[in-house]
Write an enzyme that holds these catalytic residues in place. Structure first.
Site, PDB file in Angstrom:
ATOM      1  N   ARG A 172       0.879  -1.186   0.000  1.00 22.83           N
ATOM      2  CA  ARG A 172       0.000   0.000   0.000  1.00 22.83           C
ATOM      3  C   ARG A 172       0.907   1.223   0.000  1.00 22.83           C
ATOM      4  NH1 ARG A 172       0.648   1.367   5.387  1.00 22.83           N
ATOM      5  NH2 ARG A 172       0.401  -0.369   6.836  1.00 22.83           N
TER       6      ARG A 172
ATOM      7  N   TYR B 135       7.417   3.632  10.646  1.00 21.15           N
ATOM      8  CA  TYR B 135       7.860   2.230  10.582  1.00 21.15           C
ATOM      9  C   TYR B 135       8.318   1.788   9.185  1.00 21.15           C
ATOM     10  CZ  TYR B 135       2.973   1.703   9.058  1.00 21.15           C
ATOM     11  OH  TYR B 135       1.770   1.834   8.399  1.00 21.15           O
TER      12      TYR B 135
ATOM     13  N   HIS C 214      -1.818   3.101   6.661  1.00 21.05           N
ATOM     14  CA  HIS C 214      -2.774   2.015   6.976  1.00 21.05           C
ATOM     15  C   HIS C 214      -4.202   2.567   6.947  1.00 21.05           C
ATOM     16  CE1 HIS C 214      -4.642  -1.365   8.991  1.00 21.05           C
ATOM     17  NE2 HIS C 214      -5.162  -0.512   9.851  1.00 21.05           N
TER      18      HIS C 214
HETATM   19  C1  TPP Z   1      -9.457  -9.273  15.503  1.00 21.54           C
HETATM   20  C2  TPP Z   1      -8.837  -7.902  15.331  1.00 21.54           C
HETATM   21  N1  TPP Z   1      -7.678  -7.623  15.972  1.00 21.54           N
HETATM   22  C3  TPP Z   1      -7.114  -6.395  15.844  1.00 21.54           C
HETATM   23  C4  TPP Z   1      -7.725  -5.444  15.068  1.00 21.54           C
HETATM   24  C5  TPP Z   1      -7.074  -4.072  14.880  1.00 21.54           C
HETATM   25  N2  TPP Z   1      -6.548  -3.982  13.506  1.00 21.54           N
HETATM   26  C6  TPP Z   1      -7.208  -3.329  12.523  1.00 21.54           C
HETATM   27  S1  TPP Z   1      -6.458  -3.449  11.059  1.00 21.54           S
HETATM   28  C7  TPP Z   1      -5.194  -4.361  11.706  1.00 21.54           C
HETATM   29  C8  TPP Z   1      -4.054  -4.833  10.832  1.00 21.54           C
HETATM   30  C9  TPP Z   1      -4.523  -5.726   9.731  1.00 21.54           C
HETATM   31  O1  TPP Z   1      -3.470  -6.027   8.880  1.00 21.54           O
HETATM   32  P1  TPP Z   1      -3.670  -6.883   7.585  1.00 21.54           P
HETATM   33  O2  TPP Z   1      -4.580  -8.042   7.858  1.00 21.54           O
HETATM   34  O3  TPP Z   1      -2.330  -7.207   7.057  1.00 21.54           O
HETATM   35  O4  TPP Z   1      -4.477  -5.942   6.588  1.00 21.54           O
HETATM   36  P2  TPP Z   1      -4.072  -4.568   5.923  1.00 21.54           P
HETATM   37  O5  TPP Z   1      -4.607  -3.490   6.829  1.00 21.54           O
HETATM   38  O6  TPP Z   1      -2.596  -4.528   5.766  1.00 21.54           O
HETATM   39  O7  TPP Z   1      -4.792  -4.530   4.620  1.00 21.54           O
HETATM   40  C10 TPP Z   1      -5.388  -4.575  13.057  1.00 21.54           C
HETATM   41  C11 TPP Z   1      -4.468  -5.335  13.922  1.00 21.54           C
HETATM   42  C12 TPP Z   1      -8.937  -5.766  14.431  1.00 21.54           C
HETATM   43  N3  TPP Z   1      -9.578  -4.905  13.643  1.00 21.54           N
HETATM   44  N4  TPP Z   1      -9.463  -7.010  14.555  1.00 21.54           N
END
Ligand code: TPP
Length: 372
Positions: A269, A282, A273
């Site tokens: 991306r 980071y 985020h």
């Molecule tokens: C079960 C859960 N744990 C923590 C979160 C907080 N959270 C939101 S997005 C995220 C990171 C997700 O990363 P990824 O799956 O790699 O998706 P990306 O955002 O990179 O598309 C986290 C930890 C959440 N939404 N749901």
């Protein structure tokens, strides 16, 4: 006295073997040249142009919605710029009746799957109506719980199999999702019951700020398919044609009754985020610059220009059309009813229990007084 085994097991080479078993699939080099003609999709000129149109639309959408968020016109936004190949080209490979389940970052493919733009914007604003989908739309609302929709998507695919439908379910999620229990449960069940499911992992390197190599010791995420007994492939997630072909191959596999295929898309991306994140804390600038060289739009543009199928003017037209569509949708969202607490409460149950009924009555009374 030390206890010794007569023979040893070479555990290190076992693990190294997993890594080598997952080659990287690509069709277009960043220069737009075809590097693997076996995987080059058999798309007509019209289809190729339509795919490019959608990629450009997605990029304009990303820039525009980022701005609207900064102006406070829409709620929180998770940028998708850079991930257009893994989002848009994958959805483009689906057929009528296929089901789509994505995350908060995957609104653009959901829109191409049939979600009206106005609904997407209501969703960003946290409006209940943003979750009320047209009856015929084969999709779930964007999932915010990381990995939560993988089990749901698998369930829909299980239903399709039971009803003998000639369709598949495709889900999009991030690398972070593969660190969740739901991912393992979902792909295990999908493998065990041989359901028509295509989980796509968009490995953009980070779960917010946590790099993939801190989330797992696995060198690829595709290899996680092994434990479920299903194929896993690693694809260039910045290559629209490779992503399209990977989904087509997986779809044919599923429709032949052979079950799910896990696809890992290596992508990036370009933005933060979400709009409340600062990626410079980071990520290094050099890393971003390196990935910008792999831009899916640039490579598709070069491929199509060489075929005489795309020009700068066409790009500008799409850009302008997208901006107009967004403008109209934002205006429509401004007309939406104000949300009421009573509506939230009514939305919780089909038949509300007594305590909720009491709360509904209490809030309706308050809301009536507010309106007067
Ligand atoms: C079960 C859960 N744990 C923590 C979160 C907080 N959270 C939101 S997005 C995220 C990171 C997700 O990363 P990824 O799956 O790699 O998706 P990306 O955002 O990179 O598309 C986290 C930890 C959440 N939404 N749901």
């Amino acid at each position: 006295m030390s206890k010794k085994n007569a023979k040893t097991i070479d555990l290190d080479s076992l693990v190294k073997g997993y890594e080598d078993a997952f080659p990287f699939y690509q069709v277009l080099a960043p220069t737009g040249e075809v590097v693997n003609s076996d995987l080059e999709p058999n798309l007509s000129d019209e289809e190729l142009t339509e795919l490019m149109r959608r990629l450009v639309w997605a990029r304009t959408y990303d820039k525009r919605v980022t701005l609207l968020n900064r102006q406070g016109a829409l709620g929180n936004y998770a940028p998708g710029g850079g991930q257009e190949a893994s989002q848009v080209a994958t959805q483009f490979a689906l057929e009528d009746g296929d089901f789509f389940a994505g995350t908060y970052r995957d609104l653009v493919p959901l829109i191409f799957h049939g979600l009206p733009l106005e609904k997407a914007f209501l969703w960003y604003k946290g409006h209940m109506k943003g979750n009320e989908f047209p009856e015929e739309l084969q999709a779930y609302a964007p999932q915010v719980i990381v990995g939560g929709h993988i089990t749901h998507a698998m369930g829909v695919a299980f239903g399709m199999k039971k009803r003998q439908k000639n369709n598949v379910v495709m889900s999009l999620s991030g690398d972070g999702a593969t660190s969740q229990g739901d991912f393992y449960e979902g792909i295990n069940f999908a493998g065990a019951y041989n359901v028509p499911y295509i989980p796509i992992i968009q490995n953009n390197g980070y779960g917010i700020s946590v790099p993939v190599d801190e989330q797992t010791n696995a060198k690829t995420l595709a290899q996680k398919a092994v434990a479920a007994g299903i194929p896993g492939i690693q694809v260039d997630g910045m290559d629209p044609l490779a992503m399209y072909s990977a989904v087509k191959v997986a779809r044919d596999h599923a429709l032949a009754g052979k079950g799910p295929v896990l696809i890992e898309a290596l992508t990036y991306r370009f933005g933060p985020h979400t709009m409340s994140d600062d990626p410079t804390r980071y990520r290094k600038d050099e890393e971003l610059e390196e990935w910008e060289q792999k831009d899916p739009l640039v490579r598709m543009n070069k491929y199509l220009e060489a075929k005489g199928l795309w020009s700068e003017e066409q790009g500008e037209e799409v850009d302008e059309a997208c901006k107009q569509e967004i403008k109209q949708a934002v205006a429509a969202v401004g007309q939406a009813d104000k949300q009421k607490v009573s509506d939230f409460l009514k939305n919780m149950y089909d038949v509300s229990p007594q305590n909720i009924q009491e709360q509904i009555a209490e809030y309706e009374e308050k809301e009536m007084n507010e309106d007067e």
